[in-house]
Design a protein around this motif. Structure first.
Motif: not given
Length: 354
Positions: A54-62, A27-37, A158-165
């Motif tokens: 790394f900085i851009s993914a951190s800013l998105m998470t914050v 459930k956390p993985m699905i929610v995080a993936l949907l938020l990343a998309v 954070f990891f979905f955003t960091f490795y999004s591409t």
């Protein structure tokens, strides 16, 4: 046995054990993936401005933490604290004031008076207080689980955003579709989900901020009521009424009729009319034209029912999962429509050649 059948059987067994392995985190993985998309367009914007991934993914998470999770946590802890500080004597006094007010109603409203008396006869204040304490215990018990889920969602986000591409390229290449159709499905889903998420956040922040700032002048907790008003604003037509009407009624019973009139007038004129009718469409239009790639419009009532269905099925996180599933379904329908249009145009071409 053919090699492909053996590989399919092996893949099915492996997927089963992978599901068992990661089931506590699904459930956390699905929610995080949907938020990343849903926040993909914002992530692309950050990457253009900040080359460091790394900085851009951190800013998105914050940003996600500050805009969504911190207000929710504040509400949970405020409710738990408020329930534990309830003055039982004050509840009995308020109930007696309400009874006296109903009894003093003119006989011209005899029908309404009788109905209110029937309702008051069924009210059991001690049972109500016991129910409140049960809710407080429930919040305290489940707040730890909620915090753990929230932390897991933020880590996965954070990891979905960091490795999004790289993840996007991998999944698009894995789909049994043409590259063009895979891109269409991915970008349509991301586009529709972005519009829904940004519209929900923009509406909740705008109306919650307006109500919270105003209500704080009357001695109320502006942050708590502002966040609650933001969530209530997601309900079409009567959303804000759920928040300001009880506060106005409470002010009337405490003898502050002027405050009640001011709260009601402000909520109707400034928030419901000016903010919701005039400012909100401008914000959504700006999101459509400047944030997402393709302008999209999703019916508010559909999103509301998706939120309600998600909450009833998946719990709190269904507020994210429900709209995401609906918007993904809409994207699939648009892709199927594209396929049907292409097929129809091919048929017409063949018939014209004949």
């Amino acid at each position: 046995m053919k090699p492909q059948y053996f590989l399919i059987a092996l893949a099915i067994v492996t997927i089963f054990f992978m599901f068992q392995l990661f089931s506590p985190f699904l459930k956390p993985m699905i929610v995080a993936l949907l938020l990343a998309v849903a926040t993909n367009s914002m992530n692309i914007y950050f990457r253009r401005k900040i080359p460091n991934n790394f900085i851009s993914a951190s800013l998105m998470t914050v940003f996600l933490t500050a805009i969504f999770f911190v207000p929710v946590l504040y509400c949970i802890f405020s409710f738990a604290s408020l329930i534990n500080k309830i003055d039982q004597k004050a509840l009995f006094e308020i109930f007696e004031v309400i009874q006296a007010w109903v009894q003093n109603m003119p006989n011209d409203f005899i029908f309404i008076k009788d109905q209110l008396n029937n309702v008051l006869d069924k009210v059991d204040i001690p049972q109500f207080i016991q129910s409140l304490f049960s809710i407080g215990a429930f919040l305290g018990k489940n707040s730890a689980k909620f915090i753990i889920d929230m932390v897991m969602i933020l880590v996965f986000f954070f990891f979905f955003t960091f490795y999004s591409t790289s993840l996007a390229h991998y999944f698009k290449d894995s789909l049994p579709l043409k590259k063009e159709d895979s891109n269409t499905l991915f970008y349509e889903s991301s586009n529709v989900m972005s519009v829904v998420l940004y519209s929900i956040l923009a509406t909740a922040i705008l109306e919650g901020f307006l109500f919270g700032v105003f209500i704080s002048f009357f001695g109320y907790d502006g942050i708590l009521l502002g966040v609650l008003y933001g969530f209530a604003s997601l309900i079409p037509v009567v959303g804000g009424l759920i928040m300001w009407l009880p506060v106005a009624i409470y002010e009337i019973f405490t003898g502050s009729t002027g405050n009640a009139v001011a709260i009601a007038a402000y909520s109707i004129i400034v928030i419901s009319v000016i903010a919701d009718t005039f400012i909100k469409p401008i914000i959504i239009k700006y999101i459509n034209q400047n944030v997402v790639k393709t302008p999209t419009k999703v019916n508010e009532l559909l999103i509301f029912f998706a939120i309600v269905a998600g909450l009833s099925t998946f719990g709190f996180w269904g507020m994210i999962i429900g709209p995401a599933m609906v918007t993904f379904f809409i994207s699939l329908m648009q892709l199927l429509k594209k396929f049907s249009d292409d097929f129809y145009s091919i048929e017409q071409t063949v018939e014209n050649r004949k």
